[in-house]
Design an enzyme around this catalytic site. Sequence first.
Site, PDB file in Angstrom:
ATOM      1  CG  HIS A   1     -62.321 -17.770 -51.900  1.00 16.79           C
ATOM      2  ND1 HIS A   1     -63.070 -16.651 -51.944  1.00 16.79           N
ATOM      3  CD2 HIS A   1     -62.790 -18.797 -51.027  1.00 16.79           C
ATOM      4  CE1 HIS A   1     -63.651 -16.895 -50.980  1.00 16.79           C
ATOM      5  NE2 HIS A   1     -63.715 -18.020 -50.342  1.00 16.79           N
TER       6      HIS A   1
ATOM      7  CD  GLU B   1     -63.784 -26.535 -48.867  1.00 11.74           C
ATOM      8  OE1 GLU B   1     -63.422 -26.989 -47.556  1.00 11.74           O
ATOM      9  OE2 GLU B   1     -64.958 -26.202 -49.109  1.00 11.74           O
TER      10      GLU B   1
END
Length: 361
Positions: free
Chosen positions: A252, A305
């Site tokens: 991320h 996700e």
Amino acid sequence: MTISNPGLEGVVVADTAVSDVDGERGHLVIAGADVEQLARTATFEEASARVLAAGAGAPVASAAGPLGAARADAWELLPRLGDALDHPDGMDALRTALAHLRPADAGATGDPSNALRALGAGPVFVAAWSRRRAGQPPIAPDPSLGHAADYLRMTLGREPTAAAVAAMNAYLVTVIDHAMSASTFTARVIASTGSDLLSAMVGAIGALKGPLHGGAPGPVLDMLDAVGRPEDAERWILGELAAGRRIMGMGHRVYRVRDPRAAVLEEAARPLSSERLELARAVEAAASKILRERKPDRPLAANVEFYTAVLLDAVGLPREQFSPTFAISRLAGWSAHVMEQRRTGRLVRPSSHYIGPRPAA
Ligand code: COA
């Protein structure tokens, strides 16, 4: 010397009351509440009212009635969408469908009531697209149901289980906003020009579609299928990295620890007793271990996700519908940011560093 920063890391472009991400400690606050608490206790309607109020800088009474009514209104608009829902890609379908609306349908002024009308269109359009792909007729919304329950019912064509509704609601609440994500920034840039809410949403959907942002959950499920068994996880991950590919659902831009939303969604998926949950945990453990060895200086942990894929699969959505489902929720966050940006009255217009030739003097 001018040094450009193409990823804009560390550049603060707005004061916001909508949400806050602490990437070092792995905390996400949504309009004053921890994401963990909000996902456990709030309906999507309540979370929407909360973020819209934060963006508008004024209270929003209730989103429950208006959202149901907005889904019913969106149903009436379906005939006007032409072939918008024929797109093979759900994000393209949602983008095109929203672009078909007129400012009077939703979003002319970008106040909370307009935003709620656009929010109502999301699940109706995506469910209709999904059923069309499957060769089935669309199912009309039931305004008396909650947003999560009605979205599942319109997609699946049957009453969803209470566990599926709870998981879907937790998902929609968890991803409702995430500070200055690429799509949110896109929406705010569009809003800063004085453009309308629908245009901001259409642009934001285009940004969310990319695999580096919201396009990863379908590929995460593909990865779980390709791995097949927990004991094969390490070998498969090593093969992907050797081929120069990234592991979807890992890493991320902001988090240096595990994305807090991964834990929230892992917990929300547990009552659904999906076989894939155990496999996902094994793949996450293998990927974390290998990426830690490969990149000791750059923590790469599971992002939102990863367990999105497990949860949305377990409630019965096809993987092609994962990214549009993310968008259905994020419409609320984008709307809040559009209103907040508008209140600044400031055009977003950064600078660039020219490196091309100049005419001879
Ligand atoms: N798998 C393998 N390697 C990864 C990786 C992943 N998922 N994510 C980052 N890396 C590597 C990069 O290739 C880079 O390596 P290099 O230094 O040898 O070039 C290094 O880690 C640093 O990456 P960085 O550029 O700092 O990451 P970023 O901030 O630009 O990227 C993401 C963040 C999310 C785009 C990235 O982690 C990624 O592509 N993840 C997979 C897609 C995904 O899950 N997207 C959903 C995001 S919510």
